[in-house]
Design an enzyme around this catalytic site. Sequence first.
Site, PDB file in Angstrom:
ATOM      1  N   GLU A  41      51.497  15.072 -89.727  1.00  0.00           N
ATOM      2  CA  GLU A  41      50.719  14.972 -88.483  1.00  0.00           C
ATOM      3  C   GLU A  41      50.025  13.629 -88.462  1.00  0.00           C
ATOM      4  O   GLU A  41      50.196  12.816 -89.382  1.00  0.00           O
ATOM      5  CB  GLU A  41      49.707  16.113 -88.400  1.00  0.00           C
ATOM      6  CG  GLU A  41      48.726  16.138 -89.564  1.00  0.00           C
ATOM      7  CD  GLU A  41      47.783  17.343 -89.541  1.00  0.00           C
ATOM      8  OE1 GLU A  41      47.453  17.859 -88.460  1.00  0.00           O
ATOM      9  OE2 GLU A  41      47.364  17.743 -90.656  1.00  0.00           O
ATOM     10  N   ARG A  92      38.580  29.058 -85.055  1.00  0.00           N
ATOM     11  CA  ARG A  92      39.133  28.268 -86.171  1.00  0.00           C
ATOM     12  C   ARG A  92      38.051  27.925 -87.191  1.00  0.00           C
ATOM     13  O   ARG A  92      38.303  27.943 -88.396  1.00  0.00           O
ATOM     14  CB  ARG A  92      39.806  26.994 -85.642  1.00  0.00           C
ATOM     15  CG  ARG A  92      40.530  26.207 -86.737  1.00  0.00           C
ATOM     16  CD  ARG A  92      41.336  25.052 -86.200  1.00  0.00           C
ATOM     17  NE  ARG A  92      40.492  24.058 -85.561  1.00  0.00           N
ATOM     18  CZ  ARG A  92      40.960  22.990 -84.894  1.00  0.00           C
ATOM     19  NH1 ARG A  92      42.266  22.806 -84.782  1.00  0.00           N
ATOM     20  NH2 ARG A  92      40.137  22.136 -84.355  1.00  0.00           N
ATOM     21  N   TYR A  99      34.165  21.747 -89.975  1.00  0.00           N
ATOM     22  CA  TYR A  99      33.680  21.230 -88.692  1.00  0.00           C
ATOM     23  C   TYR A  99      34.659  21.519 -87.577  1.00  0.00           C
ATOM     24  O   TYR A  99      35.810  21.909 -87.820  1.00  0.00           O
ATOM     25  CB  TYR A  99      33.406  19.722 -88.786  1.00  0.00           C
ATOM     26  CG  TYR A  99      34.654  18.855 -88.783  1.00  0.00           C
ATOM     27  CD1 TYR A  99      35.492  18.785 -89.892  1.00  0.00           C
ATOM     28  CD2 TYR A  99      34.999  18.123 -87.647  1.00  0.00           C
ATOM     29  CE1 TYR A  99      36.628  17.997 -89.863  1.00  0.00           C
ATOM     30  CE2 TYR A  99      36.142  17.326 -87.625  1.00  0.00           C
ATOM     31  CZ  TYR A  99      36.948  17.272 -88.735  1.00  0.00           C
ATOM     32  OH  TYR A  99      38.078  16.504 -88.715  1.00  0.00           O
ATOM     33  N   LYS A 141      39.826  22.990 -91.779  1.00  0.00           N
ATOM     34  CA  LYS A 141      39.263  21.761 -91.183  1.00  0.00           C
ATOM     35  C   LYS A 141      37.974  21.391 -91.917  1.00  0.00           C
ATOM     36  O   LYS A 141      36.866  21.725 -91.476  1.00  0.00           O
ATOM     37  CB  LYS A 141      39.029  21.983 -89.685  1.00  0.00           C
ATOM     38  CG  LYS A 141      38.844  20.700 -88.888  1.00  0.00           C
ATOM     39  CD  LYS A 141      38.983  20.963 -87.406  1.00  0.00           C
ATOM     40  CE  LYS A 141      38.546  19.799 -86.538  1.00  0.00           C
ATOM     41  NZ  LYS A 141      39.405  18.621 -86.604  1.00  0.00           N
ATOM     42  N   ARG A 183      22.878  20.505-107.727  1.00  0.00           N
ATOM     43  CA  ARG A 183      24.270  20.079-107.847  1.00  0.00           C
ATOM     44  C   ARG A 183      25.000  20.818-108.964  1.00  0.00           C
ATOM     45  O   ARG A 183      24.630  20.706-110.131  1.00  0.00           O
ATOM     46  CB  ARG A 183      24.355  18.558-108.074  1.00  0.00           C
ATOM     47  CG  ARG A 183      25.794  18.063-108.028  1.00  0.00           C
ATOM     48  CD  ARG A 183      25.933  16.580-108.258  1.00  0.00           C
ATOM     49  NE  ARG A 183      27.353  16.224-108.217  1.00  0.00           N
ATOM     50  CZ  ARG A 183      28.210  16.398-109.230  1.00  0.00           C
ATOM     51  NH1 ARG A 183      27.782  16.887-110.366  1.00  0.00           N
ATOM     52  NH2 ARG A 183      29.482  16.082-109.111  1.00  0.00           N
TER      53      ARG A 183
HETATM   54  N1  PLP Z   1      45.310  17.319 -87.118  1.00  0.00           N
HETATM   55  C1  PLP Z   1      44.250  16.743 -87.702  1.00  0.00           C
HETATM   56  C2  PLP Z   1      44.375  16.286 -89.109  1.00  0.00           C
HETATM   57  C3  PLP Z   1      43.046  16.582 -86.990  1.00  0.00           C
HETATM   58  O1  PLP Z   1      41.987  16.008 -87.600  1.00  0.00           O
HETATM   59  C4  PLP Z   1      42.984  17.008 -85.651  1.00  0.00           C
HETATM   60  C5  PLP Z   1      41.754  16.861 -84.877  1.00  0.00           C
HETATM   61  O2  PLP Z   1      40.765  16.365 -85.326  1.00  0.00           O
HETATM   62  C6  PLP Z   1      44.112  17.592 -85.081  1.00  0.00           C
HETATM   63  C7  PLP Z   1      45.266  17.747 -85.849  1.00  0.00           C
HETATM   64  C8  PLP Z   1      44.100  18.090 -83.666  1.00  0.00           C
HETATM   65  O3  PLP Z   1      43.397  19.291 -83.572  1.00  0.00           O
HETATM   66  P1  PLP Z   1      42.678  19.711 -82.230  1.00  0.00           P
HETATM   67  O4  PLP Z   1      43.719  19.715 -81.180  1.00  0.00           O
HETATM   68  O5  PLP Z   1      42.137  21.066 -82.506  1.00  0.00           O
HETATM   69  O6  PLP Z   1      41.621  18.681 -81.977  1.00  0.00           O
END
Ligand code: PLP
Length: 292
Positions: A182, A52, A33, A149, A100
């Site tokens: 993070e 991305r 996503y 992501k 599944r």
């Molecule tokens: N790190 C994580 C784990 C995230 O879920 C997000 C955003 O959802 C970010 C960093 C920041 O990414 P972006 O600046 O692309 O929103």
Amino acid sequence: MSRIVYVNGQYLPHADAVIHAEDRGFLFGDAVYEVCPVVGGRIIDEEPHLARLERSMRELAMQPAMSRAALGHVMRETVRRNRVVDGSIYLEVSRGMAKRDFLFPATDTPRTVVCLARSHSPDKLEALAQKGITVISAPDERWKRVDVKTVQLLAPAMAKEKARAAGAKEAWLVDAEGFVTEGASSNAWIVTKDREVATRHANSGILRGVTRMVLMDFLAREKLRITERRFTIAEAKNAAEAFVTSATNFVMPVVAIDGQPVGEGKPGPVTLQLRRLLVAAASDQVAAGSST
Ligand code: PLP
């Protein structure tokens, strides 16, 4: 006005927006996503977000669902149909619906594409930024491919619940060696007492945030010293300033970590300057009529 959701080629009323029970996104978290900010009715940084998404899909050996241009069109149309002026757009692509089975289905299985738009109050966000948020630390319990992501967000959801229970807004995740990776849904930054701006290197343990990337360019232009390096919670607590970046928050000051004030316990000057620069850059994109 009722919300409209895009699902597999159709713009549907929110109540009718459903996907199949055997969708792999639902069964296996087999989906990726993106979330982009919407300012003045325009999608900000659309191109890097879609780039991305494509990378995430490649890393998971998922075939493209449609062209980048078509996905961009879906996002813009969803924003338009929901009359979102300021808010965000959410785009999800799953490997699709299949009986599944752990093994991937045939590569021509149609991917599921969902797009949602939501309004946010820019005034509320700005008020929050002027106050700053607090964060807690929590162990990073996510899978190792956090550079992709995916919608496998249970560990971050649990960390955010823990933050909420402690009266905080975000959780800063800490790896096995004691370093911050993070935020649960943001990138983590500190500004040291000698004005070094530090954030973890994007080659391990974090998602390469689009906001992070845009901010890096600004930092270079503002002649601030940026270092991509690891830091601990102890160092962050002793820093002059701290903040997080994400598409929906831009730059958000962090004023306390685990109940301990950072710096003077209020948003710092470097952080607020960077926030102003980023918000102005978004407005410039709107003025230029560009969504890239
Ligand atoms: N790190 C994580 C784990 C995230 O879920 C997000 C955003 O959802 C970010 C960093 C920041 O990414 P972006 O600046 O692309 O929103």
